[in-house]
Enzyme design. Sequence first.
Site, short mmCIF file in Angstrom:
data_model
loop_
_atom_site.label_atom_id
_atom_site.label_comp_id
_atom_site.label_asym_id
_atom_site.label_seq_id
_atom_site.Cartn_x
_atom_site.Cartn_y
_atom_site.Cartn_z
N GLU A 58 0.90 -1.25 -0.09
CA GLU A 58 0.00 0.06 0.10
C GLU A 58 0.99 1.30 0.15
OE1 GLU A 58 -2.99 -0.11 3.11
OE2 GLU A 58 -3.85 1.71 2.54
N ASN A 205 -12.26 -1.67 -1.64
CA ASN A 205 -11.28 -2.14 -0.61
C ASN A 205 -12.28 -1.59 0.87
OD1 ASN A 205 -9.16 -3.24 1.02
ND2 ASN A 205 -9.11 -1.25 1.82
N GLU A 206 -12.34 -2.72 1.51
CA GLU A 206 -13.07 -2.64 3.02
C GLU A 206 -14.37 -1.48 2.96
OE1 GLU A 206 -10.33 -2.01 5.99
OE2 GLU A 206 -9.58 -4.11 5.72
N TYR A 275 -7.13 -9.83 10.25
CA TYR A 275 -5.75 -9.47 10.96
C TYR A 275 -5.71 -10.17 12.34
CZ TYR A 275 -4.50 -6.01 7.58
OH TYR A 275 -4.25 -5.29 6.25
N GLU A 326 -6.08 -9.34 2.66
CA GLU A 326 -5.05 -9.01 3.72
C GLU A 326 -4.98 -9.73 4.77
OE1 GLU A 326 -5.97 -4.70 4.76
OE2 GLU A 326 -6.36 -4.09 2.40
N GLN A 377 1.95 -6.39 5.07
CA GLN A 377 2.34 -5.86 3.80
C GLN A 377 3.75 -6.48 3.44
OE1 GLN A 377 1.19 -1.91 2.98
NE2 GLN A 377 -0.81 -2.04 4.20
O1 AHR Z 1 -3.24 -3.00 5.69
C1 AHR Z 1 -3.44 -1.78 6.58
C2 AHR Z 1 -4.93 -1.44 6.44
O2 AHR Z 1 -5.68 -2.60 7.15
C3 AHR Z 1 -5.48 -1.32 4.99
O3 AHR Z 1 -5.24 -0.14 4.48
C4 AHR Z 1 -6.71 -1.69 5.17
O4 AHR Z 1 -7.51 -2.06 4.20
C5 AHR Z 1 -6.88 -2.52 6.40
O5 AHR Z 1 -7.85 -1.94 7.29
#
Ligand code: AHR
Length: 520
Positions: A58, A205-206, A275, A326, A377
């Site tokens: 990103e 995205n999201e 995550y 992600e 990332q």
């Molecule tokens: O990876 C960091 C952030 O996490 C990204 O920008 C977003 O898509 C997610 O919330």
Amino acid sequence: MSDSLSRRRFAGGAAISLFSALTARKSFSFQARTRSVAVHADVPVATIRPELDGSFAEHLGTCTYGGMWVGKNSPIPNINGYRKQAVEFLRELGIPVLRWPGGCFADDYHWRDGIGPVEKRPKRVNLWWGSYTEDNSFGTHEFIGLCKLIGAEPYIAGNVGSGTPQELRDWVEYCNYPSGSTLSDERAANGSPEPFRVRHWGVGNENWGCGGNMSPEVYADNYARFATYLRPFGGTSLVLVACGPSSNDLDWTRRFFDSLRGHRRPPNAYSMHFYSGGKSYATKFTVETMREQLASFAAMEKAIIQQRALMDSYDPDRKIGLMIDEWGVWDRMAPEEEKRYGRLWQQITMRSAIAAGLGLNVFRRQADKLYMCNIAQTVNVLHAVVLTDGGNGMRAIRTPAWYAFDLLKPHRGKTSLRVDHESAEPVGLSVSASREANQLVVTLINARHDEGMRVNCAVAGAQASGGTARILHHPDFNACNTFDNPDVIVPKAHPVEVGRSSVAVDLPPLSIVTAVLALA
Ligand code: AHR
């Protein structure tokens, strides 16, 4: 069980021979309990798509600017502006697919800002990640150039939150139409007569959050509107990726697919983000915070199974692939490190390597349900495989996560196999196995910090005739590779005992072992 006891002959097969890169057995000072595992070499699950080992970059902190792109006039050694050392590490790892430019950044990115003469590109404020200005010197052409350099397939996340269907369809045409249209001719004038042929496009995205704060119904309407205009320009068929849930939010999935029912252009893929939060600073984890974070990988596996099962009720033929574009550990950020090295820069430790291995093992076991997964990332942000000492620093290192990916790499493209083992602990032994022709690959991870394991692995449906293994291990879960000492955690050869229908391996606490075995 004592270490000496753990060295007894493995009783799973008649003729036991020791095949190892090391002939002398290394002794670890740990208490080892015996675990039994069964690998069913004759029960295939699915092909392990190389794309399950994908990556995500990103415009955030020093991931893109500074980490991968330093500019042609930088004193940092570079290849036409790309940081040479980062390119070499990424190419060596073989990243199959790279997603860009966000993340949250994607829904505030307007692609025309990043094409044409660099000095004419506008400066924009990166509103998500610190309100600093970017000069747009890294745009579409630079991204495609990076993908070519490291051998990755490009995956572009489009702007739905603040963009229009026209803007996104024009980006697709600019990238993919061979020649003769104004946009394709503009691409040629900007240096690329050859179309980029980008297949993977994220439709937002999201969008439940930074991508527009939409409800699933509103996003489904937007998805349908945008998708109508995203066409196979010039014959490049597109893989359209719809925004899926945050973690295992089944309500989002149900309502999205309910709203989309009957739509003529359903997505080709659907992406969940998952995550694994950490309550400690990266190098200050405690046993409790580490166990809590590592336990989330069992939750991720459950999320894959449940999300896929729900998708199956709308899409029984599995035409829509489930992705996790992600994933990774997101620890407590150390403010002084973020200030020095960039937003969301976190150190990668032995714990983070175990986490990467657990994620990759889950993807291998669930290969029948997954289309693509991208770690968040690539460089300098969150669960990075490469770290640099900031955007202006000269030094770059491979992180323990890089080595975890490397250890799990032999599975790519092979057929995932069914594995059974008795352990039900959320943080304990993790196993994956795969096969191709006369090769069997088994990865065993001991996620416990306090207990060694002697793993007796019965191989059903095939006969092993030898093999070698490598281990990634450090007894301290907070240990890491540093710029001064980059080889603290690196793989080493590891003994593996191979019988005709059995394999035995010692796993010290906090270790990842991959054994590559020859089948008779
Ligand atoms: O990876 C960091 C952030 O996490 C990204 O920008 C977003 O898509 C997610 O919330």
